[in-house]
Design a protein around this motif. Sequence first.
Motif: not given
Length: 117
Positions: A22-30, A40-42, A49-56, A58-65
């Motif tokens: 569900a948080a992927l859309d938010i990451v795509e926007e940010q 950070k927390v998206v 909390n869902i934190s995200a990291y996006v590589t150059a 556009h691979a997405k690493f997401m962490l639920l914590h």
Amino acid sequence: WDFVSSQKKDESSHLNQFIIHAALDIVEEQVWTTQAMHLKVVDKFNDLNISAYVTAGHAKFMLLHEGRSEDNINNFFREVHDLYVKILMNPFYQPDSVISSSLFDQRVKMLGRKYLS
């Protein structure tokens, strides 16, 4: 990768996957609003909390914590990114395929214990 107890993991594994998806859309926007790789927390869900990291690339690493230190999360993401780049540089790895390396899995779990426990 889940870094929680096995009982809690069994109870919420499907819910955790849903929350991350569900948080992927938010990451795509940010991604398009910042040049930072660590977003950070998206998003938040209850006390998670869902934190995200996006590589150059556009691979997405997401962490639920549950409210971890931003510095530890950033360090975790950076080291996972380094492992990911090493996988991409392997001539036998097919781009956009599943990473099936048990060594990669072990190292990510080790990083999770190091930074997120």
